[in-house]
Design a protein around this motif. Structure first.
Motif, mmCIF file in Angstrom:
data_model
loop_
_atom_site.group_PDB
_atom_site.id
_atom_site.type_symbol
_atom_site.label_atom_id
_atom_site.label_comp_id
_atom_site.label_asym_id
_atom_site.label_seq_id
_atom_site.Cartn_x
_atom_site.Cartn_y
_atom_site.Cartn_z
ATOM 1 N N THR A 58 29.443 42.801 -33.267
ATOM 2 C CA THR A 58 28.267 41.989 -33.576
ATOM 3 C C THR A 58 28.257 40.799 -32.633
ATOM 4 O O THR A 58 29.269 40.116 -32.476
ATOM 5 C CB THR A 58 28.322 41.502 -35.032
ATOM 6 O OG1 THR A 58 28.359 42.643 -35.883
ATOM 7 C CG2 THR A 58 27.106 40.662 -35.383
ATOM 8 N N CYS A 59 27.120 40.554 -31.983
ATOM 9 C CA CYS A 59 27.003 39.445 -31.027
ATOM 10 C C CYS A 59 27.156 38.114 -31.761
ATOM 11 O O CYS A 59 26.477 37.871 -32.761
ATOM 12 C CB CYS A 59 25.656 39.519 -30.323
ATOM 13 S SG CYS A 59 25.368 38.129 -29.203
ATOM 14 N N SER A 60 28.031 37.259 -31.257
ATOM 15 C CA SER A 60 28.290 35.991 -31.940
ATOM 16 C C SER A 60 27.169 34.975 -31.708
ATOM 17 O O SER A 60 27.097 33.963 -32.400
ATOM 18 C CB SER A 60 29.627 35.408 -31.479
ATOM 19 O OG SER A 60 29.632 35.278 -30.077
ATOM 20 N N ILE A 61 26.264 35.264 -30.757
ATOM 21 C CA ILE A 61 25.139 34.353 -30.520
ATOM 22 C C ILE A 61 23.945 34.737 -31.397
ATOM 23 O O ILE A 61 23.400 33.903 -32.120
ATOM 24 C CB ILE A 61 24.719 34.360 -29.026
ATOM 25 C CG1 ILE A 61 25.866 33.852 -28.150
ATOM 26 C CG2 ILE A 61 23.462 33.515 -28.821
ATOM 27 C CD1 ILE A 61 25.615 33.988 -26.663
ATOM 28 N N CYS A 62 23.544 36.005 -31.335
ATOM 29 C CA CYS A 62 22.270 36.377 -31.962
ATOM 30 C C CYS A 62 22.404 37.306 -33.164
ATOM 31 O O CYS A 62 21.437 37.508 -33.889
ATOM 32 C CB CYS A 62 21.349 37.025 -30.927
ATOM 33 S SG CYS A 62 21.837 38.694 -30.461
ATOM 34 N N GLY A 63 23.569 37.915 -33.375
ATOM 35 C CA GLY A 63 23.734 38.823 -34.512
ATOM 36 C C GLY A 63 23.335 40.258 -34.217
ATOM 37 O O GLY A 63 23.356 41.111 -35.104
ATOM 38 N N ASN A 64 22.955 40.548 -32.962
ATOM 39 C CA ASN A 64 22.635 41.918 -32.558
ATOM 40 C C ASN A 64 23.919 42.755 -32.545
ATOM 41 O O ASN A 64 25.018 42.215 -32.533
ATOM 42 C CB ASN A 64 22.015 41.874 -31.157
ATOM 43 C CG ASN A 64 21.482 43.205 -30.696
ATOM 44 O OD1 ASN A 64 21.244 44.106 -31.497
ATOM 45 N ND2 ASN A 64 21.277 43.329 -29.398
ATOM 46 N N ILE A 65 23.758 44.071 -32.537
ATOM 47 C CA ILE A 65 24.900 44.975 -32.458
ATOM 48 C C ILE A 65 24.935 45.598 -31.068
ATOM 49 O O ILE A 65 23.906 46.083 -30.577
ATOM 50 C CB ILE A 65 24.818 46.061 -33.551
ATOM 51 C CG1 ILE A 65 25.176 45.448 -34.911
ATOM 52 C CG2 ILE A 65 25.736 47.231 -33.253
ATOM 53 C CD1 ILE A 65 24.933 46.372 -36.067
ATOM 54 N N PRO A 70 28.973 38.230 -25.613
ATOM 55 C CA PRO A 70 27.564 38.341 -26.036
ATOM 56 C C PRO A 70 26.956 39.712 -25.724
ATOM 57 O O PRO A 70 27.393 40.397 -24.793
ATOM 58 C CB PRO A 70 26.868 37.259 -25.214
ATOM 59 C CG PRO A 70 27.921 36.334 -24.749
ATOM 60 C CD PRO A 70 29.173 37.132 -24.649
ATOM 61 N N CYS A 71 25.931 40.053 -26.507
ATOM 62 C CA CYS A 71 25.274 41.353 -26.343
ATOM 63 C C CYS A 71 24.502 41.396 -25.021
ATOM 64 O O CYS A 71 24.319 40.369 -24.364
ATOM 65 C CB CYS A 71 24.339 41.614 -27.521
ATOM 66 S SG CYS A 71 22.843 40.607 -27.530
ATOM 67 N N SER A 72 24.023 42.582 -24.647
ATOM 68 C CA SER A 72 23.344 42.728 -23.353
ATOM 69 C C SER A 72 22.062 41.898 -23.291
ATOM 70 O O SER A 72 21.671 41.450 -22.210
ATOM 71 C CB SER A 72 23.059 44.198 -23.064
ATOM 72 O OG SER A 72 22.364 44.768 -24.136
ATOM 73 N N LEU A 73 21.399 41.680 -24.426
ATOM 74 C CA LEU A 73 20.166 40.879 -24.420
ATOM 75 C C LEU A 73 20.484 39.402 -24.204
ATOM 76 O O LEU A 73 19.797 38.711 -23.457
ATOM 77 C CB LEU A 73 19.391 41.055 -25.733
ATOM 78 C CG LEU A 73 18.912 42.476 -26.054
ATOM 79 C CD1 LEU A 73 18.099 42.487 -27.339
ATOM 80 C CD2 LEU A 73 18.097 43.045 -24.914
ATOM 81 N N CYS A 74 21.547 38.909 -24.857
ATOM 82 C CA CYS A 74 21.942 37.498 -24.679
ATOM 83 C C CYS A 74 22.486 37.260 -23.270
ATOM 84 O O CYS A 74 22.333 36.175 -22.712
ATOM 85 C CB CYS A 74 22.985 37.097 -25.712
ATOM 86 S SG CYS A 74 22.298 36.859 -27.357
ATOM 87 N N ALA A 75 23.112 38.288 -22.692
ATOM 88 C CA ALA A 75 23.724 38.138 -21.374
ATOM 89 C C ALA A 75 22.704 38.299 -20.245
ATOM 90 O O ALA A 75 22.985 37.968 -19.095
ATOM 91 C CB ALA A 75 24.844 39.160 -21.207
HETATM 92 ZN ZN ZN Z 1 23.192 38.582 -28.608
#
Ligand code: ZN
Length: 200
Positions: A58-65, A70-75
């Protein structure tokens, strides 16, 4: 129910039957299909599931899986930091991404406020949302929550919470679906569509 195969295959059927949209009958059909196509489907599927089980976080910034934190969207550096889209679930995030309209950042709440079900603000990923807005750089928060009582309660609660910050809170329009015929719509949808009518 009488078993149709050995315990290993029965277990496969029982596990498949737990998937959303699959009952015992369709689970048996799916199991049979997997077994018939075991070289091109069952093997790769088992391997994909093993990898997913080991790597999903689980992404620690946005909560995405995703498989990275960070997830690919946050990165993704090409995304617009000024627009933050708040969704209830990862499924909602995926649905919005499929629409290919937004190039924004996301925040996954993990559900909606529901006093009846005992879901309060502390049960959702709301504190992290306020921190992200408080950190600055966000100009618009799009509350892309469900058009349900719980979803709208959540949207109002978050709007209140973010009122001290210089950020515009917007919500999705409610109304006539694309391709929808008025005669088939319920009164609530028609009323919402009339209220949010726009100039031509
Ligand atoms: Zn994220």
């Amino acid at each position: 129910m009488a078993s149709v195969a050995g315990p290993e295959i029965e277990r496969l059927i029982q596990l498949l039957a737990r998937l959303p949209g699959l009952g015992p009958r369709s689970a048996r059909r799916a199991a049979l299909h997997l077994i018939r196509k075991r070289e091109e489907l069952l093997g790769p599927l088992g391997e994909a599931m093993r990898v997913a089980r080991e790597r999903i976080v689980t992404c620690s910034i946005c909560g995405n899986i995703d498989t990275s934190n960070p997830c690919s969207l946050c990165a993704d550096a090409r995304r617009d930091d000024a627009t933050l889209v708040v969704v209830e679930t990862v499924g909602d995030l995926w649905a919005l991404e499929r629409a290919q309209v937004l190039n924004a950042r996301y925040h996954v709440l993990g559900g909606a406020l529901s006093p009846l079900d005992g879901v309060g603000p502390d049960d959702l990923n709301i504190g992290a949302l306020v921190s992200r807005v408080a950190a600055g750089g966000v100009r618009e928060v799009i509350l892309a929550v469900n058009a349900t009582v719980d979803g709208q309660t959540t949207a109002h609660y978050i709007t209140e919470l973010l009122s001290p910050y210089e950020v515009k809170c917007t919500r999705l329009a409610h109304g006539v679906p694309v391709g929808g015929e008025l005669d088939y719509l319920d009164e609530g949808t028609l009323a919402a569509a009339l209220k949010s009518r726009t100039d031509l």
